[in-house]
Design an enzyme around this catalytic site. Sequence first.
Site, mmCIF file in Angstrom:
data_model
loop_
_atom_site.group_PDB
_atom_site.id
_atom_site.type_symbol
_atom_site.label_atom_id
_atom_site.label_comp_id
_atom_site.label_asym_id
_atom_site.label_seq_id
_atom_site.Cartn_x
_atom_site.Cartn_y
_atom_site.Cartn_z
ATOM 1 N N LYS A 1 35.226 41.672 23.800
ATOM 2 C CA LYS A 1 35.767 42.911 23.234
ATOM 3 C C LYS A 1 34.657 43.848 22.754
ATOM 4 O O LYS A 1 34.709 45.056 22.973
ATOM 5 C CB LYS A 1 36.707 42.559 22.067
ATOM 6 C CG LYS A 1 37.516 43.737 21.569
ATOM 7 C CD LYS A 1 38.565 43.284 20.558
ATOM 8 C CE LYS A 1 39.485 44.440 20.189
ATOM 9 N NZ LYS A 1 40.546 44.025 19.251
ATOM 10 N N PHE B 1 40.376 33.377 17.247
ATOM 11 C CA PHE B 1 41.752 33.600 17.681
ATOM 12 C C PHE B 1 41.782 34.048 19.148
ATOM 13 O O PHE B 1 41.079 34.971 19.535
ATOM 14 C CB PHE B 1 42.414 34.663 16.798
ATOM 15 C CG PHE B 1 43.820 34.986 17.236
ATOM 16 C CD1 PHE B 1 44.818 34.018 17.198
ATOM 17 C CD2 PHE B 1 44.139 36.247 17.714
ATOM 18 C CE1 PHE B 1 46.105 34.312 17.619
ATOM 19 C CE2 PHE B 1 45.422 36.546 18.141
ATOM 20 C CZ PHE B 1 46.412 35.570 18.091
ATOM 21 N N GLN B 2 42.589 33.396 19.932
ATOM 22 C CA GLN B 2 42.730 33.665 21.373
ATOM 23 C C GLN B 2 41.414 33.549 22.125
ATOM 24 O O GLN B 2 41.200 34.210 23.139
ATOM 25 C CB GLN B 2 43.404 35.027 21.621
ATOM 26 C CG GLN B 2 44.875 35.011 21.187
ATOM 27 C CD GLN B 2 45.656 36.228 21.640
ATOM 28 O OE1 GLN B 2 45.101 37.302 21.856
ATOM 29 N NE2 GLN B 2 46.969 36.069 21.783
ATOM 30 N N GLU C 1 51.570 36.884 32.856
ATOM 31 C CA GLU C 1 50.289 37.060 33.543
ATOM 32 C C GLU C 1 50.253 36.380 34.911
ATOM 33 O O GLU C 1 49.546 36.823 35.819
ATOM 34 C CB GLU C 1 49.131 36.543 32.686
ATOM 35 C CG GLU C 1 48.829 37.405 31.473
ATOM 36 C CD GLU C 1 49.623 37.012 30.239
ATOM 37 O OE1 GLU C 1 50.569 36.190 30.358
ATOM 38 O OE2 GLU C 1 49.300 37.527 29.152
ATOM 39 N N MET D 1 62.892 20.427 49.006
ATOM 40 C CA MET D 1 61.917 19.626 49.734
ATOM 41 C C MET D 1 61.771 18.249 49.094
ATOM 42 O O MET D 1 61.657 17.238 49.783
ATOM 43 C CB MET D 1 60.566 20.350 49.793
ATOM 44 C CG MET D 1 59.551 19.679 50.709
ATOM 45 S SD MET D 1 60.119 19.543 52.428
ATOM 46 C CE MET D 1 59.408 21.030 53.148
#
Lengths: 571, 186
Positions: free
Chosen positions: A161, A111-112, A49, A475
């Site tokens: 959802k 969940f999630q 993602e 760096m």
Amino acid sequence: MQLTGAQALIKSLEQQGVDTVFGLPGGAILPVYDPLLDSSIRHILVRHEQGAGHMAEGYALATGRPGVAMVTSGPGSTNIVTPIANAHMDSTPLVVVTGQVATSSLGLDAFQECDITGITMGVTKHNFLVRTAHDIPRAVAAAFHLATTGRPGPVLIDLPKDVAQSTMEWWYPAGPDEYDLPGYHPLIDLDEADVERAVALMAAAERPVLYVGGGTLKSRATAELRAFAERTRIPVVTTLMARGAFPHSHELNLGMPGMHGLYAAVTAMQRSDLLITLGARFDDRVTGRTAAFAPGARVIHVDIDRAELGKIRQADVAIQGDVGTVLRAFEAAGAMPARLDTWWSEIRSWQAAYPLTYEDEPTEGPLRPQHVIESLAANAPEGTIVASGVGQHQMWTAQFWPFEEPNSWINSGGAGTMGFGVPAAIGAKVGRPDRTVWCIDGDGCFQMTAQELVTARSEGIPVKVAILNNSHLGMVRQWQEMFYDERYSEVYLSPDLPDYVQWAEAMGCVGLRATTPKEMSDVIDEANAINDVPVVIDFRVDATEKVFPMVPAGASNDDILVHPSQRKETR
Amino acid sequence: MNTPEPFAGEVVHSPVRHHILSVLVENKSGVLARIAGLFARRGFNIYSLAVAPSERHARFSRITIVVDAESAPLEQMMGQLDKLVNVVDIWDIAPKDAVERELLLATIATDVSNRTSLLDILGRAGASIIDVDPGAVTVMLAGTPASCDEFERALEDYSSVELHRTGRLAVPRLGQELTNPERGPR
């Protein structure tokens, strides 16, 4: 017309003219992926993602249009927080849609489930949790309005959802009056008195500098800037975020200021008596120690964001407004400084004494990274877009690539997000398929997000990646060499673990390698001849090479360190 | 019997250089978190904060924030607040231009020995008794923040005091011009 919330979301994106969405499906966003099959919108399936977010940023920076990303709830949403924060720091217009658990499960640790609106409050311009399907068109229209007007930025829409699954009677808001944003007024009336005071300061200035920041690009004011600079002959510095806002090859261009800025740009600001600040924000990487920054300068500060005015440096004239509008007002008022001959001759002497420089490499290598960048640029077609990660390679690219036009430089400025380069380049190529897109990356950065080259290959996005492989987190290594007595702690990465050529081939790309200058020009030609698949070149560069000039962190810009080869005659 | 904790310090509720921001916000979930988060993130100090529905109570709430104007420039606080999309309007009221009031509720353990002196304090402060039982009284004072401070100090002598203050509300003195009257719902 009855639609599901999911259909309404896709239709709303279509209404906004969205042609591409970068994303990855999952449980909570599943309903939205179904109507996507019937949509004209192209979906780019990413491998992580974070890649979706940076691709959307690259798309936005290359096209000037908002980038759109769509991911699922929970870890899908937290994985895209870094790009959101990155876009927030760099004022990049982004609309991110996240799936969410059903409204009946909100707050129950389902969940999630993840409170993504809470998490992103501080790193979005605004976010919405949509609670009914009826509100979806308004949320989408408002999100695009917020993302693209005023000071642009990322906006997140969290979509439960069950809201996506429920039905609504289709409607679409006709305009901002129907967005239900009573506290948002991006249009600003210019105060003529401010313009007059600024013009008076300019008339009195003998050592003015146009301090041009990313806001000038966001305002699409590069033509106004050029006209104003050419008429007044005021020297121009373009910050890291504004490379390309003014042509690199222009005689009035001094280049980039700041920690790794050009000597003439840094010093002109230090000695200036008037900084005409256009969409820049006095970032610590530009000012060095703030108290010692441009001590003799009066400041005209133009920014569309009122909160930037006086945040770091008090302005003598603070103008809240769009850079383009303000520049047109300056032109209309005939703003003109005094004769600048003396000022320019000083500046020319600094440019002559301290140009950007590096030493030639041995014929057997390793390569100088600056030489690689110059060679890539010399062989790149006009209009090439360049993306980078964060670190030494980014600074060298900002210094050595001749950016001639706006939206040709794509990098992570404020946030300094390693791994930005590869996905951002892919997003840029999706937005501008007509352009050659190079990602100039470091080996450390490449390892963070390289898997998106799988996306690039499978979606037919032929970007070119140049890894400046110095086998180090360069760096950090440079700072440890210079400021930590060469005590190198956790910066070694190995030049050939992973084997970048094999890795590129495994991802369906062409993998090339160059160690000597001869090999370098050969592989660049080879890469330029490939236009159907992504190409990755492993350039073996000198790990001891450092970025100069450099203003050490916390030091005054007066204490700029030039390249070692230039030091004898100075100090 | 419980031994109450001794009072350990001075009561200082009024900041050295406080300023009052009266902020009209959309009445949407999460707005308070946005404002609190902004202040925490940017290191702006809040002395007190009061939230309630405003006159346009269906859509808007009013948040009265007393800020420490030493912790950051007021202009910066207002500029950052103004960027919150749910913030509709900000009125910046300097203390000298404000009528400020605060509500204090205190429950005090009482017995025969201290009842008379307590009544005396209540009378002098203009506080009233709003609840009583055999061992305690609950009293109320609505007044200026300074008078609430003074009342609080007067109650220090009582062994068991449970004290609640609302934080102040403020409106501009009549005839005062507001700093940002031009902004607001359009």
